[in-house]
Design a protein around this motif. Structure first.
Motif, PDB file in Angstrom:
ATOM      1  N   ASP A   1      36.879  40.766  48.006  1.00  0.00           N
ATOM      2  CA  ASP A   1      36.872  41.726  46.899  1.00  0.00           C
ATOM      3  C   ASP A   1      37.541  41.189  45.638  1.00  0.00           C
ATOM      4  O   ASP A   1      37.232  41.641  44.534  1.00  0.00           O
ATOM      5  CB  ASP A   1      37.581  43.021  47.311  1.00  0.00           C
ATOM      6  CG  ASP A   1      36.864  43.721  48.447  1.00  0.00           C
ATOM      7  OD1 ASP A   1      35.614  43.701  48.451  1.00  0.00           O
ATOM      8  OD2 ASP A   1      37.547  44.273  49.330  1.00  0.00           O
ATOM      9  N   LEU A   2      38.465  40.258  45.793  1.00  0.00           N
ATOM     10  CA  LEU A   2      39.169  39.670  44.651  1.00  0.00           C
ATOM     11  C   LEU A   2      39.747  38.338  45.067  1.00  0.00           C
ATOM     12  O   LEU A   2      40.413  38.239  46.095  1.00  0.00           O
ATOM     13  CB  LEU A   2      40.302  40.589  44.177  1.00  0.00           C
ATOM     14  CG  LEU A   2      41.205  40.017  43.083  1.00  0.00           C
ATOM     15  CD1 LEU A   2      40.410  39.836  41.799  1.00  0.00           C
ATOM     16  CD2 LEU A   2      42.398  40.917  42.849  1.00  0.00           C
ATOM     17  N   ASP A   3      39.487  37.321  44.262  1.00  0.00           N
ATOM     18  CA  ASP A   3      40.021  35.999  44.559  1.00  0.00           C
ATOM     19  C   ASP A   3      40.299  35.280  43.246  1.00  0.00           C
ATOM     20  O   ASP A   3      39.885  35.736  42.172  1.00  0.00           O
ATOM     21  CB  ASP A   3      39.039  35.199  45.413  1.00  0.00           C
ATOM     22  CG  ASP A   3      39.729  34.107  46.230  1.00  0.00           C
ATOM     23  OD1 ASP A   3      40.953  33.908  46.074  1.00  0.00           O
ATOM     24  OD2 ASP A   3      39.037  33.464  47.032  1.00  0.00           O
TER      25      ASP A   3
ATOM     26  N   LYS B   1      28.546  37.306  42.837  1.00  0.00           N
ATOM     27  CA  LYS B   1      29.945  37.138  42.451  1.00  0.00           C
ATOM     28  C   LYS B   1      30.040  36.920  40.938  1.00  0.00           C
ATOM     29  O   LYS B   1      29.225  36.216  40.352  1.00  0.00           O
ATOM     30  CB  LYS B   1      30.572  35.942  43.160  1.00  0.00           C
ATOM     31  CG  LYS B   1      30.604  36.077  44.663  1.00  0.00           C
ATOM     32  CD  LYS B   1      31.572  37.150  45.081  1.00  0.00           C
ATOM     33  CE  LYS B   1      31.674  37.222  46.590  1.00  0.00           C
ATOM     34  NZ  LYS B   1      32.493  38.309  47.044  1.00  0.00           N
TER      35      LYS B   1
ATOM     36  N   ARG C   1      35.134  38.274  41.572  1.00  0.00           N
ATOM     37  CA  ARG C   1      34.913  39.625  42.117  1.00  0.00           C
ATOM     38  C   ARG C   1      33.425  39.816  42.381  1.00  0.00           C
ATOM     39  O   ARG C   1      32.603  39.209  41.723  1.00  0.00           O
ATOM     40  CB  ARG C   1      35.329  40.695  41.106  1.00  0.00           C
ATOM     41  CG  ARG C   1      36.785  40.774  40.824  1.00  0.00           C
ATOM     42  CD  ARG C   1      37.038  41.863  39.782  1.00  0.00           C
ATOM     43  NE  ARG C   1      38.447  42.026  39.528  1.00  0.00           N
ATOM     44  CZ  ARG C   1      39.200  42.960  40.070  1.00  0.00           C
ATOM     45  NH1 ARG C   1      38.671  43.832  40.903  1.00  0.00           N
ATOM     46  NH2 ARG C   1      40.488  43.041  39.798  1.00  0.00           N
TER      47      ARG C   1
ATOM     48  N   GLU D   1      39.258  34.805  37.851  1.00  0.00           N
ATOM     49  CA  GLU D   1      39.211  35.650  39.028  1.00  0.00           C
ATOM     50  C   GLU D   1      37.756  35.790  39.460  1.00  0.00           C
ATOM     51  O   GLU D   1      36.850  35.699  38.632  1.00  0.00           O
ATOM     52  CB  GLU D   1      39.846  37.023  38.781  1.00  0.00           C
ATOM     53  CG  GLU D   1      39.084  37.916  37.860  1.00  0.00           C
ATOM     54  CD  GLU D   1      39.729  39.294  37.718  1.00  0.00           C
ATOM     55  OE1 GLU D   1      40.923  39.461  38.004  1.00  0.00           O
ATOM     56  OE2 GLU D   1      39.001  40.211  37.311  1.00  0.00           O
TER      57      GLU D   1
ATOM     58  N   GLU E   1      32.658  35.698  37.800  1.00  0.00           N
ATOM     59  CA  GLU E   1      33.875  34.976  37.471  1.00  0.00           C
ATOM     60  C   GLU E   1      34.338  35.453  36.100  1.00  0.00           C
ATOM     61  O   GLU E   1      33.557  35.456  35.148  1.00  0.00           O
ATOM     62  CB  GLU E   1      33.631  33.469  37.430  1.00  0.00           C
ATOM     63  CG  GLU E   1      33.336  32.872  38.776  1.00  0.00           C
ATOM     64  CD  GLU E   1      33.127  31.375  38.717  1.00  0.00           C
ATOM     65  OE1 GLU E   1      33.216  30.787  37.616  1.00  0.00           O
ATOM     66  OE2 GLU E   1      32.866  30.783  39.772  1.00  0.00           O
TER      67      GLU E   1
ATOM     68  N   ARG F   1      29.924  41.762  41.923  1.00  0.00           N
ATOM     69  CA  ARG F   1      29.340  42.601  40.873  1.00  0.00           C
ATOM     70  C   ARG F   1      29.286  44.038  41.388  1.00  0.00           C
ATOM     71  O   ARG F   1      29.009  44.287  42.550  1.00  0.00           O
ATOM     72  CB  ARG F   1      27.937  42.098  40.534  1.00  0.00           C
ATOM     73  CG  ARG F   1      27.299  42.799  39.355  1.00  0.00           C
ATOM     74  CD  ARG F   1      25.914  42.223  39.052  1.00  0.00           C
ATOM     75  NE  ARG F   1      25.972  40.865  38.580  1.00  0.00           N
ATOM     76  CZ  ARG F   1      26.162  40.517  37.296  1.00  0.00           C
ATOM     77  NH1 ARG F   1      26.344  41.439  36.396  1.00  0.00           N
ATOM     78  NH2 ARG F   1      26.165  39.258  36.953  1.00  0.00           N
ATOM     79  N   TRP F   2      29.558  44.990  40.513  1.00  0.00           N
ATOM     80  CA  TRP F   2      29.678  46.387  40.915  1.00  0.00           C
ATOM     81  C   TRP F   2      28.403  46.921  41.563  1.00  0.00           C
ATOM     82  O   TRP F   2      28.422  47.455  42.659  1.00  0.00           O
ATOM     83  CB  TRP F   2      30.044  47.242  39.701  1.00  0.00           C
ATOM     84  CG  TRP F   2      30.231  48.680  40.054  1.00  0.00           C
ATOM     85  CD1 TRP F   2      31.183  49.208  40.878  1.00  0.00           C
ATOM     86  CD2 TRP F   2      29.433  49.770  39.614  1.00  0.00           C
ATOM     87  NE1 TRP F   2      31.049  50.566  40.972  1.00  0.00           N
ATOM     88  CE2 TRP F   2      29.957  50.940  40.197  1.00  0.00           C
ATOM     89  CE3 TRP F   2      28.332  49.896  38.795  1.00  0.00           C
ATOM     90  CZ2 TRP F   2      29.425  52.194  39.984  1.00  0.00           C
ATOM     91  CZ3 TRP F   2      27.805  51.142  38.567  1.00  0.00           C
ATOM     92  CH2 TRP F   2      28.346  52.277  39.158  1.00  0.00           C
TER      93      TRP F   2
ATOM     94  N   ARG G   1      40.139  38.716  49.964  1.00  0.00           N
ATOM     95  CA  ARG G   1      39.492  37.717  49.116  1.00  0.00           C
ATOM     96  C   ARG G   1      38.005  37.953  48.892  1.00  0.00           C
ATOM     97  O   ARG G   1      37.443  37.446  47.938  1.00  0.00           O
ATOM     98  CB  ARG G   1      39.724  36.323  49.688  1.00  0.00           C
ATOM     99  CG  ARG G   1      41.169  35.917  49.561  1.00  0.00           C
ATOM    100  CD  ARG G   1      41.428  34.552  50.106  1.00  0.00           C
ATOM    101  NE  ARG G   1      42.859  34.296  50.082  1.00  0.00           N
ATOM    102  CZ  ARG G   1      43.433  33.279  50.678  1.00  0.00           C
ATOM    103  NH1 ARG G   1      42.703  32.395  51.353  1.00  0.00           N
ATOM    104  NH2 ARG G   1      44.740  33.125  50.615  1.00  0.00           N
TER     105      ARG G   1
ATOM    106  N   PRO H   1      26.892  43.879  44.916  1.00  0.00           N
ATOM    107  CA  PRO H   1      28.074  43.216  45.477  1.00  0.00           C
ATOM    108  C   PRO H   1      27.809  41.854  46.120  1.00  0.00           C
ATOM    109  O   PRO H   1      28.743  41.100  46.336  1.00  0.00           O
ATOM    110  CB  PRO H   1      28.598  44.209  46.515  1.00  0.00           C
ATOM    111  CG  PRO H   1      27.554  45.236  46.689  1.00  0.00           C
ATOM    112  CD  PRO H   1      26.611  45.161  45.537  1.00  0.00           C
TER     113      PRO H   1
END
Length: 91
Positions: free
Chosen positions: A31-33, A58, A49, A47, A60, A51-52, A29, A55
């Motif tokens: 890394d992905l929720d 977050k 995640r 979702e 949306e 930010r590249w 979660r 990190p």
């Protein structure tokens, strides 16, 4: 017209249970929720995640939306196209 308090609590309970069943395992979660938000007459599913390049931030990204059309007492379901527009979903 926005949802009444009773409708909002019922939607939070129903959609919350729906999302909870589809969330990734707890160890993934970060890394992905999945999440949802009630906005006006709509419920938006998104979702979450990191930010590249940053990190700690977050992002949306909206996935789907259900909107209550009170005049016909029905829900309309939409999915978000790549160009940022909502497209009606017909099962």
């Amino acid at each position: 017209m926005a949802f009444s308090d009773f409708e909002e609590k019922l939607i939070e309970k129903t959609v919350g249970a729906f999302i909870e069943r589809r969330r990734p395992p707890p160890d993934l979660r970060k890394d992905l929720d999945l999440g949802f938000r009630i906005s006006g007459q709509s419920v938006v599913i998104f979702e979450v995640r990191p930010r590249w390049r940053h990190p700690e931030e977050k992002l949306e990204r909206k996935i789907a939306k259900a909107t209550l059309v009170r005049s016909i007492s029905a829900w309309r379901v939409y999915w978000l196209r790549g160009d940022g527009t909502w497209q009606s979903f017909a099962p």
